[in-house]
Scaffold this motif. Structure first.
Motif, PDB file in Angstrom:
ATOM      1  N   PRO A 219       0.827  -1.205   0.000  1.00 11.23           N
ATOM      2  CA  PRO A 219       0.000   0.000   0.000  1.00 11.23           C
ATOM      3  C   PRO A 219       0.864   1.258   0.000  1.00 11.23           C
ATOM      4  CG  PRO A 219      -0.798  -1.572   1.625  1.00 11.23           C
ATOM      5  CD  PRO A 219       0.528  -2.079   1.147  1.00 11.23           C
ATOM      6  N   CYS A 220       0.536   2.198  -0.882  1.00 11.81           N
ATOM      7  CA  CYS A 220       1.224   3.485  -0.967  1.00 11.81           C
ATOM      8  C   CYS A 220       0.200   4.569  -1.292  1.00 11.81           C
ATOM      9  CB  CYS A 220       2.309   3.464  -2.039  1.00 11.81           C
ATOM     10  SG  CYS A 220       3.759   2.468  -1.638  1.00 11.81           S
ATOM     11  N   TRP A 221       0.014   5.502  -0.362  1.00 13.08           N
ATOM     12  CA  TRP A 221      -0.894   6.627  -0.577  1.00 13.08           C
ATOM     13  C   TRP A 221      -2.277   6.186  -1.073  1.00 13.08           C
ATOM     14  CZ3 TRP A 221       1.058  10.219   2.098  1.00 13.08           C
ATOM     15  CH2 TRP A 221       2.410  10.535   2.069  1.00 13.08           C
ATOM     16  N   GLY A 222      -2.807   5.147  -0.474  1.00 13.58           N
ATOM     17  CA  GLY A 222      -4.145   4.686  -0.812  1.00 13.58           C
ATOM     18  C   GLY A 222      -4.194   3.658  -1.922  1.00 13.58           C
ATOM     19  N   ASN A 271       7.346   7.583  -4.810  1.00 15.24           N
ATOM     20  CA  ASN A 271       6.500   7.169  -3.689  1.00 15.24           C
ATOM     21  C   ASN A 271       7.199   6.128  -2.816  1.00 15.24           C
ATOM     22  OD1 ASN A 271       4.058   8.724  -4.438  1.00 15.24           O
ATOM     23  ND2 ASN A 271       4.132   7.422  -6.239  1.00 15.24           N
ATOM     24  N   ASP A 272       7.948   5.246  -3.434  1.00 17.34           N
ATOM     25  CA  ASP A 272       8.736   4.284  -2.664  1.00 17.34           C
ATOM     26  C   ASP A 272       9.733   5.005  -1.760  1.00 17.34           C
ATOM     27  OD1 ASP A 272       8.390   1.391  -4.335  1.00 17.34           O
ATOM     28  OD2 ASP A 272       8.161   3.187  -5.546  1.00 17.34           O
ATOM     29  N   ASN A 274       9.429   7.870  -0.307  1.00 16.07           N
ATOM     30  CA  ASN A 274       8.837   8.660   0.768  1.00 16.07           C
ATOM     31  C   ASN A 274       8.830   7.862   2.066  1.00 16.07           C
ATOM     32  OD1 ASN A 274       6.648   9.914   2.477  1.00 16.07           O
ATOM     33  ND2 ASN A 274       6.671  11.323   0.743  1.00 16.07           N
ATOM     34  N   GLU A 275       9.306   8.460   3.120  1.00 14.04           N
ATOM     35  CA  GLU A 275       9.407   7.778   4.409  1.00 14.04           C
ATOM     36  C   GLU A 275       8.056   7.270   4.897  1.00 14.04           C
ATOM     37  OE1 GLU A 275      11.258  10.537   6.995  1.00 14.04           O
ATOM     38  OE2 GLU A 275      13.246  10.370   6.054  1.00 14.04           O
ATOM     39  N   ALA A 276       6.983   7.929   4.483  1.00 13.58           N
ATOM     40  CA  ALA A 276       5.649   7.522   4.940  1.00 13.58           C
ATOM     41  C   ALA A 276       5.281   6.128   4.457  1.00 13.58           C
ATOM     42  CB  ALA A 276       4.602   8.528   4.476  1.00 13.58           C
ATOM     43  N   ASN A 277       5.871   5.694   3.344  1.00 18.34           N
ATOM     44  CA  ASN A 277       5.524   4.386   2.783  1.00 18.34           C
ATOM     45  C   ASN A 277       6.480   3.281   3.217  1.00 18.34           C
ATOM     46  OD1 ASN A 277       3.220   5.270   1.317  1.00 18.34           O
ATOM     47  ND2 ASN A 277       4.584   6.190  -0.203  1.00 18.34           N
ATOM     48  N   ASN A 278       7.597   3.659   3.808  1.00 17.49           N
ATOM     49  CA  ASN A 278       8.494   2.687   4.456  1.00 17.49           C
ATOM     50  C   ASN A 278       8.904   1.547   3.522  1.00 17.49           C
ATOM     51  OD1 ASN A 278       9.996   1.811   6.669  1.00 17.49           O
ATOM     52  ND2 ASN A 278       8.370   0.426   7.359  1.00 17.49           N
TER      53      ASN A 278
END
Length: 432
Positions: A219-222, A271-272, A274-278
């Motif tokens: 999952p990445c940003w929905g 997106n990969d 981005n720290e939010a997606n780990n």
């Protein structure tokens, strides 16, 4: 590091659905024509959505619903009238761009279940300066999150549709929001992918890109799945796909005639990163390798271009510096596929069955690295959006087009037709 949220995406969608384009915070005067008509007022020859004269561009499912970015429809016609009836699975007020042959794009919002008269005797190119019959008609969906369904296509009484042969060259783009054209004026039709595909001239192009998606299958940003899985399916990872297809999306039919591209361009990883997606470096490389292995398995003759990531700029002393991510990882991926070990025993990934097989047939080097270093400057990316301006997208498209020409010998044959709409700005005030 790039960061945006789903609320911002939703706001961007709302702005487009209402037919509003913001230009540096100001509303651009668009004047989209209202093409909706009452079909009972006209006497048409009508063709079904599966008529052999219709050529669907990009990814459309078996119900003739469009997916991903810039999907389109091309056909020839006689006469001077064309209307399209859109099915109930059309997203209301989806913005499409359409035109005759190489004339400028015209934009209109279309409605589910309605008929839209898109060609009349007054449409540019029908009579003035282009007295060729049949005429070539093309439309493209501008937004990556919306889609249309084709129900019927109509021409004037006594007229007919004509099949337009595919161009001999083809290119496919696989990416995320940067490839889909998010937050450019006309989104997919202002993207660098469209600029390359249409700008090469006499080239088929497809854009399999969706905002927020990772290459890694997580999952990445929905987005519930990554491109290493979703690229093998007809539909994207958005909510519209879940509403229509539920948990069983339709696999893309790679056996369709004339769908294998000569070149596949991959731009994935913002997106990969981005720290939010780990997403770990290992997971990123694994997903990227499997995606290329899948491309090589489905398109064994295609050349693959791996794009260096750009994620914006940061202040460094008294200047700005391009921020990168997974830079060495991408170079290692390219080296892996061009190594004797891989070429002697290529490994093929299938994202539907999620299996990895080794082929006994040797391969030839087919992966190329495209550096984006120095193409964009910090003012080519608007504050807080992390996506290029229209000018930034055009710069990327121009450099990538030249890379393709120099690497593969492709001639640039588009010598006049409009590519990007409403970019004709000039200063005619000499006294300033």
């Amino acid at each position: 590091m790039w960061n945006w949220n789903l609320a911002a995406v939703a706001l961007g969608l709302h702005a487009l659905v209402e037919g509003t384009i913001l230009q540096n915070g100001q509303v651009r005067d668009t004047n989209f024509p209202n093409t909706k008509v009452d079909i009972t007022d006209y006497d048409f020859e009508t063709y079904p959505a599966d008529a052999p004269e219709l050529s669907y561009k990009g990814r459309w499912d078996s119900m003739k619903v469009s997916w991903w970015a810039a999907p389109g429809l091309v056909f020839g016609f006689t006469g001077d009238r064309v209307a399209i009836t859109f099915g109930e699975l059309t997203t209301n007020r989806t913005l499409i761009g359409y035109r005759i042959a190489g004339m400028d794009w015209i934009f209109t919002n279309v409605t589910a279940g309605a008929t839209h008269l898109v060609v009349t005797p007054d449409t540019p190119g029908v009579h003035d300066g282009y007295p060729v019959n049949p005429l070539r008609f093309e439309f493209r969906v501008s937004n990556w999150g919306y889609g249309v369904q084709i129900d019927k296509v109509h021409v004037g009484k006594g007229e007919r549709l004509v099949k337009i042969p595919n161009y001999s060259r083809s290119i496919e783009f696989i990416g995320d929001s940067l490839t889909a054209g998010m937050w450019q004026s006309y989104e997919a039709l202002s993207s660098f992918a469209h600029g390359v595909g249409a700008g090469l001239g006499d080239t088929e192009y497809s854009v399999v890109a969706y905002p927020g998606i990772c290459v890694a299958d997580q999952p990445c940003w929905g987005n519930p799945r990554g491109q290493v899985h979703q690229w093998f399916y007809t539909s994207d990872t958005g909510g519209r796909a879940s509403e229509i297809w539920g948990d069983e999306p339709e696999p893309w039919d790679f056996s369709k005639p004339d769908t294998e591209p000569d070149i596949v361009v991959i731009n994935l990883g913002t997106n990969d990163a981005n720290e939010a997606n780990n997403v770990s470096s290992k997971a990123y490389v694994d997903g990227y390798k499997k995606l290329i292995q899948g491309v090589h398995g489905k398109y064994p003759k295609a050349q693959v271009i791996v794009m260096q990531l750009w994620i914006g700029f940061y202040r460094y002393g008294n200047t700005f510096v391009q921020e990168k991510a997974f830079d060495q990882e991408l170079r290692d991926v390219v080296e892996y596929f061009n190594s004797p070990g891989y070429l002697s025993a290529p490994k093929i990934w299938d994202g539907v069955t999620e299996t990895l097989a080794t082929l006994n047939t040797p391969s030839e080097p087919f992966v190329h690295y495209f550096s984006t270093q120095g193409i964009l400057q910090h003012n080519d990316i608007p504050p807080m959006s992390w996506h290029p301006t229209d000018t930034g997208a055009l710069k990327v498209a121009s450099h990538l087009t030249q890379f393709i020409k120099l690497t593969f010998g492709w001639e640039l044959v588009a010598t006049g037709p409009e590519i990007y709409h409403e970019t004709l700005y000039w200063n005619d005030e000499p006294n300033y």
